[in-house]
Scaffold this motif. Sequence first.
Motif, PDB file in Angstrom:
ATOM      1  N   GLN A 164      13.074  22.703   3.741  1.00 32.20           N
ATOM      2  CA  GLN A 164      14.241  23.227   3.023  1.00 32.20           C
ATOM      3  C   GLN A 164      13.814  24.304   2.037  1.00 32.20           C
ATOM      4  N   GLU A 166      15.435  26.960  -1.143  1.00 30.82           N
ATOM      5  CA  GLU A 166      16.559  27.101  -2.075  1.00 30.82           C
ATOM      6  C   GLU A 166      16.493  28.486  -2.724  1.00 30.82           C
ATOM      7  N   ARG A 175      11.595  23.792  -1.255  1.00 30.33           N
ATOM      8  CA  ARG A 175      11.739  22.473  -1.895  1.00 30.33           C
ATOM      9  C   ARG A 175      10.574  21.597  -1.431  1.00 30.33           C
ATOM     10  N   ILE A 204      21.080  26.432  -0.054  1.00 24.52           N
ATOM     11  CA  ILE A 204      19.992  25.719   0.633  1.00 24.52           C
ATOM     12  C   ILE A 204      19.937  26.147   2.090  1.00 24.52           C
ATOM     13  N   ASP A 243      22.495  21.410   2.292  1.00 26.25           N
ATOM     14  CA  ASP A 243      21.523  20.319   2.336  1.00 26.25           C
ATOM     15  C   ASP A 243      22.087  19.192   3.186  1.00 26.25           C
TER      16      ASP A 243
END
Length: 355
Positions: A164, A166, A175, A204, A243
Amino acid sequence: MRKPTPLETLIIAMIREDGPMPLDRYMALCLGHPVHGYYMSRDPFGPEGDFITAPEISQIFGELIGIWAAAAFQALGAPAAFHLVELGPGRGTLMSDILRSSHVMPGFRDAARIHLVETSPALRKQQADRLGTGVIWHESIATLPEGPAIVIANEFFDALPIRQFEARDRQWMERRVGLGADGGMVVGLAAQQLDRPPAADGTILEMGSSRDDIARELGARFVAGPGAALIIDYGHVASGFGDTLQAVRRHKFCSILDRPGEADLTSHVDFESLRNALAQGGAVTHGPITQRQFLLSMGLEARASLLSQRAKLNERKVIGRAVERLAGDNQMGNLFKVMAATSPGLSTPYPFGSR
Ligand code: SAH
């Protein structure tokens, strides 16, 4: 402070040693650590477990997929031998239902060589109990033999690790799982180059490279030899932001950092990305369509009413509820998608391309 799980202790030591851990590494350890991984020792399915999947809800799900596989077998020219492959076969329920219903197609059962791609020793044992001898297991799709193949994957891709990113100040950050002031795990942001246009703060982006790698490899297989695949999973038709990584334990959502190794971690499958990867490999893709559309087109209602006619009153209610759960608009019907991939030159498999 509560007692950490054995895997948590290990992960904390790894982070101390190597620094914050990308989520794909964290997810891979939580699910697949050889000793403490979620799938390695337990049976996660059913009311007593952590979650339930479509084949465990009703036999009809697997039976309809068996009919689809039988049609694919015919489209491949009813070969004298072919590989019937399942990725992530769980308890073996889906394969056993497929084998029962595909019997309607002459020659199918005798020609089918069954291959299961499964990393969990505990689930391999259950699959063996269910399916008997004559089944061949694989750690990954890399060792599948050449030749005509029909590949089925239900809720397999959602369990494969993702990363992920961000957006912060016109930059993408990754992340990662790091350590907080008290020494426990926290999710933080780390600088990481990413070749994507900038987005608004807090956006995200998820990337499932290991999913796409497998899809690309499958696609390439269908160029090297004839084949068809059916992929069923929860997720979105078009790539987007957000997310979707989630942890589930005993049928309840929890934090992805809660009790590592004891919760199931999954995320929504990006079908656009998967479709592109299959196409990059060389396969022709069909769909995705919703699970509702797929099951209704394959005869869900007719099969349910036939089973109901033979059932007692209380069993009829169970069948009715299962149909609603699998195909209902607000249940699995719309959230789950079904996509097919075939070798170039094969006709579009039903019910893709039909209205
Ligand atoms: N298809 C089954 C099970 C879905 S759960 C059903 O519908 O009930 C996910 C399955 O994928 C489990 O069998 C799990 O052990 C397996 N699995 C997870 N990660 C895997 C990996 N990297 N390689 C092979 N199998 C994997």
